[in-house]
Design an enzyme around this catalytic site. Structure first.
Site, short mmCIF file in Angstrom:
data_model
loop_
_atom_site.label_atom_id
_atom_site.label_comp_id
_atom_site.label_asym_id
_atom_site.label_seq_id
_atom_site.Cartn_x
_atom_site.Cartn_y
_atom_site.Cartn_z
N SER A 1 22.06 -54.82 -36.44
CA SER A 1 20.67 -54.49 -36.14
C SER A 1 20.30 -53.30 -37.01
CB SER A 1 20.56 -54.15 -34.65
OG SER A 1 19.28 -53.66 -34.35
N LYS B 1 19.51 -58.47 -38.36
CA LYS B 1 18.27 -58.32 -37.58
C LYS B 1 17.60 -57.05 -38.05
CE LYS B 1 18.00 -56.43 -32.92
NZ LYS B 1 18.45 -56.61 -31.52
N LYS C 1 14.39 -54.33 -37.34
CA LYS C 1 13.40 -53.90 -36.38
C LYS C 1 12.04 -53.97 -37.06
CE LYS C 1 16.11 -52.68 -32.97
NZ LYS C 1 16.00 -53.23 -31.61
N ASP D 1 13.21 -57.99 -34.58
CA ASP D 1 13.12 -57.50 -33.19
C ASP D 1 11.97 -56.50 -33.11
OD1 ASP D 1 13.46 -56.56 -30.62
OD2 ASP D 1 15.52 -55.84 -30.90
N GLU E 1 12.50 -61.41 -31.65
CA GLU E 1 12.97 -60.89 -30.37
C GLU E 1 11.89 -59.99 -29.74
OE1 GLU E 1 16.74 -58.93 -30.91
OE2 GLU E 1 16.74 -58.04 -28.91
N ASP F 1 14.55 -60.12 -24.75
CA ASP F 1 15.53 -59.07 -24.50
C ASP F 1 15.04 -58.29 -23.27
OD1 ASP F 1 17.03 -56.71 -24.50
OD2 ASP F 1 16.68 -56.18 -26.58
N LYS G 1 22.52 -58.57 -22.50
CA LYS G 1 23.11 -57.23 -22.49
C LYS G 1 23.53 -56.97 -21.06
CE LYS G 1 20.01 -55.31 -26.03
NZ LYS G 1 18.88 -54.41 -26.29
N GLY H 1 23.12 -55.33 -28.27
CA GLY H 1 23.83 -54.05 -28.33
C GLY H 1 22.88 -52.93 -27.95
O1 OSB Z 1 16.37 -53.92 -28.75
O2 OSB Z 1 18.27 -54.67 -29.17
C1 OSB Z 1 17.54 -53.70 -28.98
C2 OSB Z 1 19.43 -50.44 -29.60
C3 OSB Z 1 18.96 -49.67 -28.57
C4 OSB Z 1 18.01 -50.19 -27.72
C5 OSB Z 1 17.54 -51.49 -27.89
C6 OSB Z 1 18.04 -52.30 -28.92
C7 OSB Z 1 18.97 -51.73 -29.81
C8 OSB Z 1 19.49 -52.44 -30.97
C9 OSB Z 1 20.78 -51.95 -31.55
O3 OSB Z 1 18.93 -53.34 -31.53
C10 OSB Z 1 21.91 -52.89 -31.37
C11 OSB Z 1 23.22 -52.23 -31.70
O4 OSB Z 1 23.55 -52.20 -32.89
O5 OSB Z 1 23.89 -51.74 -30.78
MG MG Z 2 16.11 -56.03 -28.68
#
Ligand code: OSB
Ligand code: MG
Length: 368
Positions: free
Chosen positions: A135, A161, A163, A188, A213, A238, A262, A290
């Site tokens: 991510s 992925k 953001k 995402d 996402e 999510d 999660k 994550g």
């Molecule tokens: O939206 O998936 C998410 C991290 C913190 C809060 C929300 C998210 C995330 C990540 C990071 O996308 C995922 C990771 O590398 O742990």
């Molecule tokens: Mg997410």
């Protein structure tokens, strides 16, 4: 098994790189560790609630309060037939999934360690290596994004992925797609859009993305259903999915075609497994999300990721992307084929470096 004593710790660790999403940028990670003791063995869980209530309403401070004042008293001194019972002891508390998950997952680790088996055997996984993706936060420029993606792909990761948020969406996705025509790529939004952006988001439809996402509000299933009907890019939820019941509703209403699991968001391993099974029964693929976990939470995630319907690469990447050093030794590493081995010892199977835990601890509490 009897839970004799529970310890809470609040830690702060600097991140290797700042992480920016549609709701802001973080340079370090505040989180709680929960340790449950029983029969001369310890079980560990990590609370993924963040310092600020931006991803979810919970924070590290609310989780501390709810754990210390409500959840620990429900479990400390309790005799459980197995870790699966922990969730049922806590149902009087509404919400607070991340607080619940932290102690519930610690109970699973304790249960598996007492039995001398890896956690995945209790969860019903297969223990095989886990396909890993990354991510990537919002970057200062498109060039910086490309360089970041190149570095991650060189490490072997199987899916990228990125953001997105208004002003950082179509262009970065298009740039990556042009540079990597066959890359498993997804975006995402962390709830940064509204239904009024549907036509704009349809601009992603010709980029062959695996999914988008959580484009809309964190608690809105109905609007996601309306958006999903207007996009060919599959919608994945999510933030919205914090219970099995909501997931059923979302699937019934066709609000998403994929779900990110999660355990922190669901209240632990038991509810995550029920969500996994629901999705499997509906033919809906899942992947493991994550939350910038330390190696302790990351190890839990790896074990859970070996359940059979986790068919898409997860955000379960190597320790060195997050913390240097991690709280466990050795850290979690990714192989050149983009997979991560599930730790094979009893419980979560990782060795916790107590000195590192101690030096990162800002607050401590013990039930006994
Ligand atoms: O939206 O998936 C998410 C991290 C913190 C809060 C929300 C998210 C995330 C990540 C990071 O996308 C995922 C990771 O590398 O742990
Ligand atoms: Mg997410």
């Amino acid at each position: 098994m009897r839970i004799e004593k529970v310890e809470l710790r609040r830690l702060r660790l600097p991140l290797v790189r700042p992480f920016e999403t549609s709701f802001g940028r973080v340079d370090d990670r505040t989180f709680l560790l929960v340790t449950v003791h029983g029969g001369g063995v310890e079980g560990w869980g990590e609370c993924v609630a963040e310092a600020a209530p931006f991803y979810s309403a919970e924070t590290a401070a609310t989780a501390w309060h709810v754990l210390r004042d409500f959840l620990v008293p429900m479990l400390a001194g309790a005799e459980l037939s197995s870790a699966a019972e922990a969730w049922h002891r806590m149902t009087r508390v509404r919400g607070h999934q991340m607080a619940k998950a932290a102690i519930e997952m610690a109970a699973w680790d304790l249960d598996a360690r007492q039995r001398g088996v890896p956690l995945w055997t209790l969860l019903g996984g297969n223990g095989r290596p886990v396909a890993s993706g990354v991510s990537i936060g919002i970057q200062p420029s498109l060039d910086a994004l490309e360089a970041r993606v190149d570095a991650e792909l060189a490490d072997g990761y199987l899916r990228v992925k990125i953001k997105i948020k208004p002003g950082w969406d179509l262009e970065p996705a298009r740039r990556l797609r042009e540079r990597h025509p066959s890359l498993a790529l997804m975006v995402d939004a962390n709830a940064a859009y509204t239904l009024a952006d549907a036509d704009h988001l349809a601009g992603l439809d010709d980029l062959s993305l695996m999914m988008i996402e959580q484009p809309l509000e964190y608690d809105d299933v109905g609007k996601h259903a309306a958006l999903a009907a207007r996009l060919s890019t599959p919608v994945c939820l999510d933030e919205s999915i914090h219970s099995v019941g909501i997931a059923e509703d979302a699937l019934d209403r066709r609000a998403c075609r994929i779900i990110n699991i999660k355990p922190g968001r669901m209240g632990g391993h038991l509810q995550s497994r029920l969500l996994h099974d629901l999705c499997a029964s509906r033919g809906v693929p899942v992947w493991h999300g994550g939350m910038l976990e330390s190696g302790i939470g990351r190890a839990h995630n790896l074990h859970l990721s070996t359940l059979p319907n986790f068919t898409l690469p997860g955000d379960v990447a190597a320790s060195r992307r997050y913390f240097a050093p991690d709280l466990i030794e050795p850290g979690i590493d990714v192989r050149s084929d983009g997979t991560i081995d599930v730790p094979s010892g009893p419980g979560i199977g990782v060795a916790i470096e107590s000195g590192r835990v101690k030096s990162a601890t800002e607050e401590y509490w013990c039930s006994a």
